[in-house]
Enzyme design. Structure first.
Site, short mmCIF file in Angstrom:
data_model
loop_
_atom_site.label_atom_id
_atom_site.label_comp_id
_atom_site.label_asym_id
_atom_site.label_seq_id
_atom_site.Cartn_x
_atom_site.Cartn_y
_atom_site.Cartn_z
N PHE A 119 13.60 -10.74 1.92
CA PHE A 119 14.27 -9.46 1.83
C PHE A 119 15.17 -9.27 3.05
CE2 PHE A 119 14.56 -4.78 1.74
CZ PHE A 119 15.03 -4.65 0.45
N ASP B 79 5.58 -11.30 4.34
CA ASP B 79 5.89 -9.98 3.81
C ASP B 79 5.27 -9.89 2.41
OD1 ASP B 79 7.04 -7.70 2.64
OD2 ASP B 79 8.92 -7.93 3.73
N TYR C 39 4.80 1.76 -0.93
CA TYR C 39 5.41 2.54 -2.00
C TYR C 39 5.71 1.76 -3.28
CZ TYR C 39 9.59 0.70 0.38
OH TYR C 39 10.52 -0.10 0.99
N LYS C 40 5.44 0.46 -3.30
CA LYS C 40 5.69 -0.31 -4.52
C LYS C 40 4.41 -0.35 -5.35
CE LYS C 40 9.18 -3.13 -2.14
NZ LYS C 40 10.40 -2.55 -2.71
N ARG D 105 16.37 -6.47 -13.14
CA ARG D 105 14.96 -6.76 -12.84
C ARG D 105 14.05 -5.85 -13.66
NH1 ARG D 105 13.29 -6.44 -6.71
NH2 ARG D 105 13.51 -4.23 -7.22
#
Length: 412
Positions: free
Chosen positions: A127, A198, A223-224, A371
């Site tokens: 990322f 990560d 938050y995912k 996605r």
């Protein structure tokens, strides 16, 4: 291979051992939510919990809430819950700050363990914020550290005795490709290299085994798949063997050995707490606590099985229903994939906007990827059928050519 229909997908839902978990979430009527890999859905318990923290704890108890309600202990308490999801011990994980800041802190600590080496090794599927943090830290240190970026499948062969740290996202945010954590950790250990993982796209979506695979450091967001809400606090992992042997560069009062002694000189706490910085964001942590409670009683192996099954179903249905459109599968097939499926399309942004207008929410990643993320606790098999039916309609009618759907919003 026989053709699939919606009734078969409904039958899969009927036998799904995770089906009851869907009731733990608020899911808007008429919406198929396939973007939990960007922002998890709202747990039903969150609004009540936040209201209680605001009105009952903060409102009635004011500053006494730090002791009375254990606000001061939230970083470790929530860290212990996350530890169960990522193959770590309770005293190896703490909730604090953002993923980006935690990358900065842990990368700094890891580099200090190898002062004789200058290379930070990563891949082009990492990322971007992780890469930015590495670049900024290298510039700040001013000691000729260099970020080297290779293709994902070239990482393991590039690990050598000139590398200080391997910094990777376990699951590629664009394609869903999953690194072999155990193999990379083993190669790194043999070369005297430290690893920083990560887990933003893996924690909560699949079993992670940090200690079993020999990981040194890790970060992740709340938050995912952990369903902690927009901007939820992040977490970090430091293997116990490195906790007192390292020091992170941000000297904050919550990382001080005696924060309420208010000394003018910094002395770090022992253990994982030395990686704390500032005052815990209590409201955000209260919401994250609700997100973590959605995993109560859940077997992560079942989560992984369903995740793979959902992705395989989408790949099969797109091949069945959309063979004549300009879609190219960009994700691996099978266990090398995380919990998402991505397709390339020349007008991917507009295609996704057309899907969102139809109530199918996924997202877009430049330059051309659409996605679809699968959160097994609330995504159903019938949702995949309906999402593919909507995709087929969007492509067949070319409604994505509408100029309004081609205007880029600030968040894609």
């Amino acid at each position: 291979m026989s053709m699939l229909d919606r009734a078969q997908c409904e039958a899969l839902d009927a036998s799904d051992p995770l089906a009851a978990a869907r009731d733990r979430f608020h899911l808007p009527e008429g919406v198929i939510y396939l973007d939990g890999n960007s922002l998890g859905a709202l747990p039903k318990a969150t609004a009540r919990r936040i209201d209680d923290v605001i009105r009952g704890q903060w409102g009635d108890d004011l500053i006494t809430g730090w002791n009375k309600h254990g606000w001061v202990d939230l970083p470790r308490a929530l860290g212990a819950k996350i530890a169960k999801l990522i193959g770590a011990d309770a005293d190896e994980v703490v909730v604090c700050d953002s993923t980006s800041l935690n990358v900065f802190k842990l990368l700094s600590a890891a580099l200090a363990l190898r002062p004789d080496r200058r290379i930070i090794l990563s891949d082009n599927g990492n990322f971007p914020t992780d890469l930015y943090m590495a670049q900024g830290l290298a510039q700040l240190l001013g000691r000729d550290h260099r970020l080297e970026i290779v293709a994902p499948d070239a990482v393991i062969d590039r690990i050598g005795e000139d590398v200080a740290v391997v910094m990777l996202t376990e699951v590629d945010y664009r394609t869903g490709r999953r690194h072999d954590m155990a193999a990379i950790n083993a190669r790194a250990k043999a070369a005297g290299v430290h690893t920083l993982w990560d887990l933003a796209h893996s924690a909560g979506a699949l079993p992670v085994d940090l200690n079993g695979s020999g990981a040194d450091f890790a970060v992740g967001c709340g938050y995912k798949y952990l369903n902690g809400g927009p901007g939820a606090p992040a977490f970090l992992f430091v293997a116990r063997r490195w906790q007192d042997a390292t020091q992170q560069p941000l000297f904050g009062w919550f990382g001080h050995a005696a924060p309420f002694a208010f000394e003018t000189a910094y002395q770090p706490k022992s253990g994982i707490d030395r990686f704390l910085v500032g005052t815990p964001p209590v409201l955000g942590m209260a919401a994250l606590a609700c997100g973590l409670e959605t995993f109560d009683g859940i077997d992560l192996n079942l989560v992984r099985q369903k995740s793979l099954a959902l992705g395989d179903l989408m790949i099969r249905l797109v091949a069945q229903e959309c063979p004549d459109f300009d879609l190219a599968l960009a994700s691996p097939v099978g266990a090398e994939r995380g919990s998402q499926v991505s397709y390339a399309h020349p007008s991917g942004y507009a295609v996704m906007q057309a899907l969102i207008a139809r109530g199918v929410i996924g997202d877009f990643r430049a330059p051309n990827l659409i996605r679809f993320g699968f959160t097994p606790l609330y995504v159903r098999y019938r949702d995949i059928w309906d999402a593919v039916a909507a995709l087929k309609a969007v492509l067949a009618t070319a409604e994505w050519q509408n100029p309004a759907l081609n205007r880029r919003a600030a968040v894609t």
